[in-house]
Design a protein around this motif. Structure first.
Motif, short mmCIF file in Angstrom:
data_model
loop_
_atom_site.label_atom_id
_atom_site.label_comp_id
_atom_site.label_asym_id
_atom_site.label_seq_id
_atom_site.Cartn_x
_atom_site.Cartn_y
_atom_site.Cartn_z
N LEU A 162 135.68 39.84 25.22
CA LEU A 162 136.88 40.54 25.67
C LEU A 162 137.96 39.59 26.18
N SER A 166 141.60 39.41 24.51
CA SER A 166 142.77 39.70 25.34
C SER A 166 143.79 38.57 25.25
N GLU A 191 134.21 47.49 18.40
CA GLU A 191 134.49 48.25 19.62
C GLU A 191 135.24 47.42 20.65
N ARG A 192 134.93 46.12 20.73
CA ARG A 192 135.65 45.25 21.67
C ARG A 192 137.12 45.11 21.27
N ARG A 194 138.96 47.36 19.80
CA ARG A 194 139.63 48.60 20.19
C ARG A 194 139.81 48.67 21.71
N LYS A 195 138.81 48.21 22.42
CA LYS A 195 138.89 48.23 23.88
C LYS A 195 140.01 47.32 24.38
N THR A 196 140.28 46.25 23.64
CA THR A 196 141.34 45.33 24.02
C THR A 196 142.72 45.94 23.81
N GLY A 197 142.82 46.97 22.98
CA GLY A 197 144.11 47.61 22.73
C GLY A 197 144.60 47.49 21.31
#
Length: 225
Positions: A162, A166, A191-192, A194-197
Motif C-alpha cells: 500500500l 500510494s 484489491e490493494r 483499488r484500496k489506494t484509489g
C-alpha cells in the motif's frame, strides 16, 4: 545445440543474489540464482506493457513517462513507439550492469532504445523516485522483479504494498496511469490497487504476443482526472 556462454555477472543489490547474462547464438537470457528472469525470445508481454500504457496517454501533449526496470529494453522500445517527439521517458534501473548490457550486447535486440534523445537513464531504485516526485508523470510502468511476487530482491515488496502504491498514485498527474507487469494474476494486489484509489483494469497478455505462449498479467490503474 550450442551451450550457453556467460557474458556477465552483476550483484542484485541488497539480497546477495547474482544476475547472470548468458548468450547462445542469437538468444540471450538473464538469470538470478539459476532461475531465468527474462529471455530475448519471449518478450511479447513486455512489448504490450509499453504499447498499451502509452496508448492510454496518447492525448497528452507533452507526455512524461517513468519506467521502473530496464530489462532487455523491450518495454522502453515499445513505449517510445507510442510517444510523440515531445515525449520524455525516465528509466530507473538499480543495477548499473544491466544498463551496460543494454548499451552493449543486448542493444540490438530492441533497436538500441537508450540512444533515443527522449530517454534519460537514472541508475537508482525506482522507489526513490516515487518517494520524491509528485504529480510528475503521465504514466508509470513497473516491470520490476517478477511482479508483486518479488524474485530478486525482497525490498521490491514495498513497490507493490500500500505504501508503494500510494507513492505511485501521488507521482502521477491527474488522468495518469500506473501499469504493472506480473508473471501471473494476484487477487490481493488487485484489491490493494483499488484500496489506494485507482480505477483498475486487469489485462491478460501472452508471452509471445500474437504467437501465444504463457499468460502474463498487466494491471492498468488509472488516477482520476
Amino acid at each position: 545445440m550450442k551451450r550457453w556462454m556467460l557474458l556477465g555477472v552483476a550483484q542484485a543489490s541488497g539480497d546477495r543474489k547474482e544476475l547472470r547474462l548468458y548468450r547462445r547464438d542469437e538468444e540471450f537470457s538473464i538469470r538470478v540464482d539459476g532461475s531465468e528472469l527474462m529471455n530475448s525470445r519471449v518478450h511479447g508481454s513486455e512489448d504490450s506493457l509499453g504499447d498499451l500504457a502509452c496508448a492510454r496517454i496518447a492525448d497528452c501533449p507533452l507526455p512524461r513517462v517513468l519506467i521502473g526496470g530496464l530489462g532487455m529494453g523491450y518495454t522502453l522500445s515499445a513505449a517510445l513507439r507510442g510517444l510523440s517527439a515531445q515525449g520524455r521517458v525516465i528509466v530507473a534501473e538499480l543495477i548499473p550492469a544491466v544498463v551496460e548490457w543494454n548499451r552493449g550486447p543486448l542493444g540490438d535486440l530492441a533497436g538500441h532504445p537508450l540512444r533515443d534523445d527522449r530517454v534519460t537513464v537514472r541508475e537508482v531504485d525506482v522507489a526513490k523516485i516515487l518517494r520524491a516526485e509528485q504529480r510528475a508523470y503521465d504514466a508509470i510502468l513497473l516491470d520490476v522483479d517478477n511482479g508483486p511476487e518479488a524474485l530478486t530482491r525482497t525490498r521490491n515488496d514495498w513497490l507493490y504494498a500500500l505504501n508503494g502504491l500510494s507513492a505511485a498514485f501521488a507521482a502521477l498527474r491527474p488522468g495518469g496511469v500506473l501499469a504493472v507487469w506480473s508473471a501471473g494474476p494476484d487477487k490481493a494486489f488487485n484489491e490493494r490497487l483499488r484500496k489506494t484509489g485507482f480505477e483498475v483494469e486487469e489485462v491478460c497478455v501472452r508471452a509471445n504476443g500474437a504467437r501465444g505462449g504463457s499468460r502474463h498479467t498487466i494491471w492498468f490503474a488509472g488516477r482520476g482526472a
